[in-house]
Design a protein around this motif. Sequence first.
Motif, mmCIF file in Angstrom:
data_model
loop_
_atom_site.group_PDB
_atom_site.id
_atom_site.type_symbol
_atom_site.label_atom_id
_atom_site.label_comp_id
_atom_site.label_asym_id
_atom_site.label_seq_id
_atom_site.Cartn_x
_atom_site.Cartn_y
_atom_site.Cartn_z
ATOM 1 N N UNK A 1 49.170 34.594 35.618
ATOM 2 C CA UNK A 1 49.705 35.416 34.438
ATOM 3 C C UNK A 1 49.071 35.210 33.029
ATOM 4 N N UNK A 2 48.240 33.957 33.121
ATOM 5 C CA UNK A 2 47.385 33.718 31.911
ATOM 6 C C UNK A 2 46.091 34.102 31.873
ATOM 7 N N UNK A 3 45.441 35.112 32.888
ATOM 8 C CA UNK A 3 44.440 35.487 33.272
ATOM 9 C C UNK A 3 43.937 36.998 32.588
ATOM 10 N N UNK B 1 45.531 29.120 38.387
ATOM 11 C CA UNK B 1 44.455 28.585 37.584
ATOM 12 C C UNK B 1 45.208 27.841 36.552
ATOM 13 N N UNK B 2 44.272 26.561 36.020
ATOM 14 C CA UNK B 2 44.781 25.831 35.089
ATOM 15 C C UNK B 2 44.120 25.829 33.727
ATOM 16 N N UNK C 1 44.218 32.526 28.904
ATOM 17 C CA UNK C 1 45.039 32.559 27.834
ATOM 18 C C UNK C 1 44.704 33.180 26.615
ATOM 19 N N UNK C 2 43.937 34.339 26.651
ATOM 20 C CA UNK C 2 43.628 35.037 25.535
ATOM 21 C C UNK C 2 44.993 35.904 24.985
ATOM 22 N N UNK D 1 51.930 30.923 35.087
ATOM 23 C CA UNK D 1 50.791 30.641 33.531
ATOM 24 C C UNK D 1 50.864 29.359 33.591
ATOM 25 N N UNK D 2 49.494 28.709 33.955
ATOM 26 C CA UNK D 2 49.295 27.151 33.608
ATOM 27 C C UNK D 2 48.705 26.873 32.272
#
Length: 579
Positions: A225-227, A259-260, A279-280, A307-308
């Motif tokens: 979710x951070x990609x 993904x971290x 994380x954009x 979201x890592x």
Amino acid sequence: MIRIPTPTSSPLSPSTPGREWWRSAVIYQVYPRSFADSDGDGIGDLPGITHRLPALRELGVDAVWLSPFQTSPQRDAGYDVADYCDVDPRFGTLADFDALLGTAHELGLRVIIDLVPNHSSSDHVWFQEALAAGPGSPERARYIFRDGTGADGELPPNNWESIFGGAAWTRITEADGRPGQWYLHLFDKSQPDLDWENPWVWEQFRGILRFWLDRGVDGFRVDVAHGMIKEKGLPDYTPPAHAGSMGGGQVPTTTGGIALEPQIAGHAGDEPATPPYFAQDGVHAIYRDWHTVLEEYEGDRVLCGEAWVEPLEKLARWVRPDEMQQTFNFGYLETPWDAVALRTVIDRSISVFGSVGAPSTWVLSNHDVVRHATRLALEGENLQGHGIGPNSTGIPDPQFALRRARAATALMLALPGSAYLYQGEELGLPEAIDLPDEARQDPTWFRTNGERYGRDGCRVPIPWEGTDPSYGFGPTAASWLPQPASWASYTRSSQRGVPGSTLSMYQDALAARREHDLAFGELEWANAGEDALLFRSGAVTVAVNFGKAPLELPAGAVILASGPLEGRLLPRDTTAWLI
């Protein structure tokens, strides 16, 4: 006598504002291929899950999260989706899914499904059409294709590395046989990244959301979710050294669809460097858009983000009021069994998530990490995603490790907010360590030539009953990963109704959590020293002993204990609830 909780409301009935179901829910993760097999082929399936849903109602959870079951070549355990709106034949049919959903709702269980929006499978028709259409076409614009660098485009567009190792770019051969463009895949080369700068991609996923919402799902767990959004220009990026650890200053790594983001150990309040592919800020517009889609439907539908992201202050941006409802608290999962460290992360979590009006979530195990019935007692380094196996060092005594895991679970379930359980943890299942090399299937094992064991050890099919092969997982002896012989003592049937069993402890904890409304409790700490935690939530006092010496219990009657007590003494690695 086994107590089966009575559903308090229809799963689709709206909640009172501020008391929405997801603020307090205990959500049980089902890994479909390892939960229950209905047809004897050794792979779990949707009818098998449906058959076992009453056991989850009896356990006392509120919702079920299904890991991917959509059509997929299964090169990354279903996180490589070839059709977002159908069921993989290995798991059943859409009719089977509808039957599962209907049964769950009749039992008062909500259903959350996995959604994988960062990338599709290379088998997806979208990607196959992109390959055939050629450079500059609308079909190519669905994914991140770029011309190469170098004299003849023989070098990748930038220096990004795949989360799974090697370059994050693969060059294709065009239809006329010439070496062609390169496409981005942050994960496996069979998982091309979608281009979320393209409105066409947005529209497709609105349709995918509505497809499942129309069928009645209660929400989505969003993978990576951070990609999705990449920094404009796709600049080169060299991640910090020490890859593989989820601790400080490492290269982004993954554990299968996750993904971290690099983290800087010891600087919880600082914002670490952000790689150009994670994380954009642009991802938040996507979730605001999805939030409006879910609002079209009744019943408090939810988005939960995987979201890592560190620090927690940054992660909280994913759960602002107009975005997601929840995000996994991996900082809590990663925290060692240490009183000071746990109090710190608990305080920060409650404060940070509360500042945006969101509940904190708590989790100890999932399909990507070493089971906490082993992990919390490991000695030495345990790098995230590496797994453990027969040649690993520092493997703990199983009974000692289980005692600590039970104490950790009893602590977690007393905390305010929502909690996630991973299938089999209610049985006390440890990591399956002694899997034969020839049985392993995790891509990590093969990509590292056996250097890393990967995640197979937490994905072994769970035992249900009896001593026959597969322990009731299916009607035959078949099991896609072999089950340890020791698991005969962990079956659900051997623990059901047995006082002191791990299953009974989970049932009792979930019942008491609901009865005393701990999910909405105000946590008040008491001074307990460096080797203990002591806090009050509503009418319940919770004591946890991390030290070696027994501690005197506070006043009150014990309503739950994670292990045997010594009169009014709380032994090491034990949690007690008192009232």
